[in-house]
Design an enzyme around this catalytic site. Structure first.
Site, PDB file in Angstrom:
ATOM      1  CB  SER A  48      -5.215   2.514 -12.643  1.00  0.00           C
ATOM      2  OG  SER A  48      -5.917   1.706 -12.746  1.00  0.00           O
ATOM      3  NE  ARG A 104      -0.373   4.947  -6.836  1.00  0.00           N
ATOM      4  CZ  ARG A 104      -0.688   4.089  -5.702  1.00  0.00           C
ATOM      5  NH1 ARG A 104      -1.174   3.091  -5.983  1.00  0.00           N
ATOM      6  NH2 ARG A 104      -0.517   4.279  -4.338  1.00  0.00           N
ATOM      7  CG  LEU A 105      -5.551  11.700 -11.025  1.00  0.00           C
ATOM      8  CD1 LEU A 105      -7.007  12.072 -12.185  1.00  0.00           C
ATOM      9  CD2 LEU A 105      -5.509  12.643 -10.575  1.00  0.00           C
ATOM     10  CB  CYS A 121     -16.133   9.906  -8.366  1.00  0.00           C
ATOM     11  SG  CYS A 121     -16.604   8.755  -9.387  1.00  0.00           S
ATOM     12  CB  VAL A 122     -10.803   9.048 -10.071  1.00  0.00           C
ATOM     13  CG1 VAL A 122     -10.241   8.982 -11.978  1.00  0.00           C
ATOM     14  CG2 VAL A 122     -10.121   9.898  -9.020  1.00  0.00           C
ATOM     15  CG  HIS A 135      -2.200  -1.135   1.014  1.00  0.00           C
ATOM     16  ND1 HIS A 135      -2.956  -0.826   0.411  1.00  0.00           N
ATOM     17  CD2 HIS A 135      -2.376  -1.967   1.466  1.00  0.00           C
ATOM     18  CE1 HIS A 135      -4.059  -2.410   0.204  1.00  0.00           C
ATOM     19  NE2 HIS A 135      -3.663  -3.095   1.233  1.00  0.00           N
ATOM     20  CD1 TRP A 190      -4.848   3.528   1.237  1.00  0.00           C
ATOM     21  CD2 TRP A 190      -4.137   5.284   2.980  1.00  0.00           C
ATOM     22  NE1 TRP A 190      -5.582   4.211   0.735  1.00  0.00           N
ATOM     23  CE2 TRP A 190      -6.022   4.862   2.194  1.00  0.00           C
ATOM     24  CE3 TRP A 190      -5.053   5.342   4.316  1.00  0.00           C
ATOM     25  CZ2 TRP A 190      -7.212   6.200   2.524  1.00  0.00           C
ATOM     26  CZ3 TRP A 190      -5.523   6.220   4.483  1.00  0.00           C
ATOM     27  CH2 TRP A 190      -6.915   7.070   3.258  1.00  0.00           C
ATOM     28  CG  LEU A 241     -25.447   9.403   4.303  1.00  0.00           C
ATOM     29  CD1 LEU A 241     -25.526  11.181   4.585  1.00  0.00           C
ATOM     30  CD2 LEU A 241     -26.891   8.528   4.762  1.00  0.00           C
TER      31      LEU A 241
HETATM   32  C1  LIG Z   1      -7.655  14.589   9.010  1.00  0.00           C
HETATM   33  C2  LIG Z   1      -8.810  14.532   7.302  1.00  0.00           C
HETATM   34  C3  LIG Z   1      -8.634  13.108   7.134  1.00  0.00           C
HETATM   35  C4  LIG Z   1      -9.542  12.750   5.210  1.00  0.00           C
HETATM   36  C5  LIG Z   1      -8.781  11.895   4.905  1.00  0.00           C
HETATM   37  C6  LIG Z   1      -9.222  10.668   4.931  1.00  0.00           C
HETATM   38  C7  LIG Z   1      -9.423   9.451   3.894  1.00  0.00           C
HETATM   39  C8  LIG Z   1      -9.703   9.627   2.921  1.00  0.00           C
HETATM   40  C9  LIG Z   1     -10.095   8.081   2.680  1.00  0.00           C
HETATM   41  C10 LIG Z   1     -10.594   8.449   1.071  1.00  0.00           C
HETATM   42  C11 LIG Z   1     -12.347   7.320   1.127  1.00  0.00           C
HETATM   43  C12 LIG Z   1     -13.324   8.021   0.458  1.00  0.00           C
HETATM   44  C13 LIG Z   1     -14.470   7.048   0.902  1.00  0.00           C
HETATM   45  C14 LIG Z   1     -15.494   7.065   0.150  1.00  0.00           C
HETATM   46  O1  LIG Z   1     -15.763   7.794  -1.109  1.00  0.00           O
HETATM   47  C15 LIG Z   1     -16.653   5.849  -0.157  1.00  0.00           C
HETATM   48  S1  LIG Z   1     -15.549   4.437  -1.177  1.00  0.00           S
HETATM   49  C16 LIG Z   1     -15.990   5.083  -2.596  1.00  0.00           C
HETATM   50  C17 LIG Z   1     -14.809   5.067  -3.635  1.00  0.00           C
HETATM   51  N1  LIG Z   1     -15.401   5.749  -4.845  1.00  0.00           N
HETATM   52  C18 LIG Z   1     -15.368   3.976  -5.731  1.00  0.00           C
HETATM   53  O2  LIG Z   1     -15.288   3.084  -5.227  1.00  0.00           O
HETATM   54  C19 LIG Z   1     -15.889   4.683  -7.130  1.00  0.00           C
HETATM   55  C20 LIG Z   1     -15.325   3.924  -7.766  1.00  0.00           C
HETATM   56  N2  LIG Z   1     -14.072   3.990  -8.600  1.00  0.00           N
HETATM   57  C21 LIG Z   1     -13.350   5.305  -8.253  1.00  0.00           C
HETATM   58  O3  LIG Z   1     -13.610   6.434  -8.555  1.00  0.00           O
HETATM   59  C22 LIG Z   1     -11.885   4.735  -8.072  1.00  0.00           C
HETATM   60  O4  LIG Z   1     -11.369   3.456  -8.046  1.00  0.00           O
HETATM   61  C23 LIG Z   1     -11.499   5.733  -6.891  1.00  0.00           C
HETATM   62  C24 LIG Z   1     -10.947   6.684  -6.487  1.00  0.00           C
HETATM   63  C25 LIG Z   1     -11.973   4.701  -5.714  1.00  0.00           C
HETATM   64  C26 LIG Z   1      -9.525   5.074  -6.446  1.00  0.00           C
HETATM   65  O5  LIG Z   1      -8.950   5.577  -7.549  1.00  0.00           O
HETATM   66  P1  LIG Z   1      -7.960   4.272  -8.574  1.00  0.00           P
HETATM   67  O6  LIG Z   1      -7.765   5.001  -9.983  1.00  0.00           O
HETATM   68  O7  LIG Z   1      -8.803   3.463  -8.742  1.00  0.00           O
HETATM   69  O8  LIG Z   1      -6.733   4.173  -8.016  1.00  0.00           O
HETATM   70  P2  LIG Z   1      -5.540   5.675  -8.001  1.00  0.00           P
HETATM   71  O9  LIG Z   1      -6.077   6.661  -8.136  1.00  0.00           O
HETATM   72  O10 LIG Z   1      -3.909   4.824  -9.144  1.00  0.00           O
HETATM   73  O11 LIG Z   1      -5.271   4.866  -6.347  1.00  0.00           O
HETATM   74  C27 LIG Z   1      -4.750   3.782  -6.065  1.00  0.00           C
HETATM   75  C28 LIG Z   1      -4.398   4.053  -4.594  1.00  0.00           C
HETATM   76  O12 LIG Z   1      -5.663   4.128  -4.322  1.00  0.00           O
HETATM   77  C29 LIG Z   1      -5.894   3.290  -2.624  1.00  0.00           C
HETATM   78  N3  LIG Z   1      -7.840   3.420  -3.123  1.00  0.00           N
HETATM   79  C30 LIG Z   1      -8.099   2.957  -4.064  1.00  0.00           C
HETATM   80  N4  LIG Z   1     -10.021   2.640  -3.301  1.00  0.00           N
HETATM   81  C31 LIG Z   1      -9.755   3.253  -2.112  1.00  0.00           C
HETATM   82  C32 LIG Z   1     -10.933   3.795  -1.258  1.00  0.00           C
HETATM   83  N5  LIG Z   1     -12.266   3.588  -1.778  1.00  0.00           N
HETATM   84  N6  LIG Z   1     -10.263   4.330  -0.360  1.00  0.00           N
HETATM   85  C33 LIG Z   1      -9.235   5.027  -0.224  1.00  0.00           C
HETATM   86  N7  LIG Z   1      -8.258   4.331  -1.010  1.00  0.00           N
HETATM   87  C34 LIG Z   1      -9.068   3.930  -2.217  1.00  0.00           C
HETATM   88  C35 LIG Z   1      -5.693   2.207  -3.000  1.00  0.00           C
HETATM   89  O13 LIG Z   1      -5.602   1.429  -1.809  1.00  0.00           O
HETATM   90  C36 LIG Z   1      -4.203   2.704  -3.678  1.00  0.00           C
HETATM   91  O14 LIG Z   1      -3.310   3.204  -2.077  1.00  0.00           O
HETATM   92  P3  LIG Z   1      -1.765   2.312  -1.914  1.00  0.00           P
HETATM   93  O15 LIG Z   1      -1.209   1.714  -3.098  1.00  0.00           O
HETATM   94  O16 LIG Z   1      -1.754   2.459  -0.481  1.00  0.00           O
HETATM   95  O17 LIG Z   1      -3.413   1.265  -1.596  1.00  0.00           O
END
Ligand SMILES: CCCCCCCCCCCCCC(=O)CSCCNC(=O)CCNC(=O)[C@H](O)C(C)(C)COP(=O)(O)OP(=O)(O)OC[C@H]1O[C@@H](n2cnc3c(N)ncnc32)[C@H](O)[C@@H]1OP(=O)(O)O
Ligand SMILES: CCOC(=O)c1cnc2ccc(OC)cc2c1SCCC#N
Length: 389
Positions: free
Chosen positions: A147, A149-150, A140-141, A3, A6, A389
């Site tokens: 993929s 790393r946005l 959401c991306v 990770h 993370w 939600l």
């Molecule tokens: C003190 C305040 C702190 C505030 C912040 C707190 C933290 C908030 C955290 C956020 C909470 C959100 C909660 C929420 O919204 C509810 S969960 C819903 C998340 N959204 C979706 O599943 C929608 C469809 N998918 C996408 O849009 C993309 O696949 C996303 C954007 C999910 C990842 O984009 P991608 O193009 O597929 O991937 P890369 O850009 O290449 O990046 C890969 C890296 O992203 C890590 N990854 C993947 N999915 C994740 C997820 N759901 N949470 C956290 N991290 C997630 C993954 O492990 C890897 O990191 P690693 O290499 O370390 O493993």
């Protein structure tokens, strides 16, 4: 599993699982605001940050369309969440919200919205401590930008903007396993429209079951059975706040709702949130409460249906009415409102009614996370009093 992002974050790390002498509470200390990075993180050259004003109908439309086409799908790509505009406006504008925490990314050339992440402020009690947190959601991306790393950049930027408001913790859920869940909940589904669920391929006709027998199995009365069961109104906010605060006190992690929070989160909003009270016909006392939110999903690749109307159990407080009866009344009104399915997580006391009310276990799991806050050991879902939600 590597990770790379993370592992750099103040979250429970997998290597620490089982290590019990680490103290419970913040992992990193708050820092002076002067030390918080003042300028946004860098995006790839062809993209720019934008703050999404959810009070603007146009921006709300853009966010709605991005999520409708690119947000979460189940593992079999049968469904994709289709949060409505009015739901997003409600979910993102609670008391004390920050516009700056509604973060978008646009392509500089086309100005198209291609990514999104949000935070809202919340007071979350963890054991005896009420902690100011951000609830992070709607990450959401666009499918075409995956993929790259946005996501880590989006997460760092929302973290930076939350830090600027002197908040150092967050709560979030995900269907994916990340370092490190505080608990893992299971979805349960109660068919209200079994014919549709079978047609879309979610449910299957049971062995030796006909369709008419299946419809009869899930049939519900035409109206709630509890005397005094009625829609919640503004005048009920003080009583519901008392009921809810008292009930949530029994869970290890739960929101610390005051009357303003209850007025926003639990007052009925058509097609967004439905909530009901039981008002004793004798004493007119408010003795019980139940609620569910409306989250439709697009049905991907079915000839006959395009949308699934799903109700999601929210906060339910039984004090005089058995929880089983209260939830059965919730099913009855959800059916009346033409929902196809009623979903519930096995958090709080939900495990106690799901089987008897004919819920079936889902194959998806929902992992709960805290950012920059360590719990000595993971919780059971029944110790969790928080529904995001
Ligand atoms: C003190 C305040 C702190 C505030 C912040 C707190 C933290 C908030 C955290 C956020 C909470 C959100 C909660 C929420 O919204 C509810 S969960 C819903 C998340 N959204 C979706 O599943 C929608 C469809 N998918 C996408 O849009 C993309 O696949 C996303 C954007 C999910 C990842 O984009 P991608 O193009 O597929 O991937 P890369 O850009 O290449 O990046 C890969 C890296 O992203 C890590 N990854 C993947 N999915 C994740 C997820 N759901 N949470 C956290 N991290 C997630 C993954 O492990 C890897 O990191 P690693 O290499 O370390 O493993
Ligand atoms: C019929 C039961 O399944 C759902 O209601 C449903 C609907 N839409 C989704 C969209 C994305 C999705 O991604 C995990 C799951 C669903 C699910 S099952 C998990 C949610 C619940 N309960």
């Amino acid at each position: 599993k590597q990770h790379k992002f993370w592992e750099t974050q103040p979250v429970g790390q997998f290597k620490d699982v089982g290590v019990t002498d680490l103290p419970e509470g913040p992992i990193e200390p708050a820092t002076p605001l002067s030390e918080v990075k003042q300028e946004p993180y860098n995006l790839p050259a062809q993209y720019e940050w934008t703050t999404c004003d959810m009070e603007s109908d146009e921006t709300c439309n853009e966010v709605y369309a991005l999520l409708k086409n690119n947000y979460v799908e189940d593992d079999e790509n049968m469904f994709r969440f289709n949060y409505s505009k009015e739901f997003l406006s409600w979910a993102l504008r609670p008391p004390g919200y920050y516009k700056s925490w509604h973060i978008g990314v646009r392509a500089k050339a086309s100005k198209k919205l291609v990514a999104f992440i949000t935070g809202i402020p919340a007071r979350i009690r963890v054991r005896g401590e009420v902690v100011k947190m951000a609830e992070v959601n709607f990450l959401c991306v666009h499918k075409k930008l995956r993929s790259k790393r946005l996501a880590p950049v989006m997460i760092k930027e929302v973290t930076r903007r939350v830090h600027l408001e002197n908040i150092w913790q967050a709560a979030y859920t995900a269907g994916v396993v990340l370092p490190t869940p505080v608990t893992t909940a299971q979805y349960w589904h109660r068919s209200l429209n079994p014919k549709k669920l079978i047609d879309v391929g979610f449910s299957r006709l049971g062995a030796r079951m006909t369709m008419s027998r299946t419809i009869k199995l899930y049939k519900l009365p035409d109206s709630p059975v509890t005397p005094g069961f009625r829609k919640m109104e503004l005048r009920d906010v003080p009583a519901v706040t008392r009921l809810l605060r008292n009930y949530l006190a029994q869970f290890v992690v739960a929101p610390d709702f005051d009357e303003d929070d209850v007025e926003h989160w639990l007052r009925p909003v058509e097609n967004v949130i439905d909530s009901f009270v039981v008002e004793s016909p004798e004493t007119h006392e408010i003795t019980d409460f139940c609620s569910f939110y409306t989250l439709p999903s697009s049905i991907l690749g079915n000839q006959n249906y395009s949308t699934l109307k799903a109700a999601y159990s929210y906060y339910n407080v039984p004090t005089k009415t058995p929880l089983l009866q209260l939830m059965n009344d919730a099913l009855i009104v959800a059916k009346q409102k033409d929902f196809d399915v009623f979903n519930a997580l096995d958090v709080m006391f939900n495990e106690s009614f799901v089987k008897e009310l004919k819920f079936g276990p889902g194959d998806g799991q929902l992992h709960y996370y805290l950012y920059n806050y360590r719990l000595q050991q993971a919780l059971r879902p029944s110790e969790l009093g928080l529904v995001l939600l």
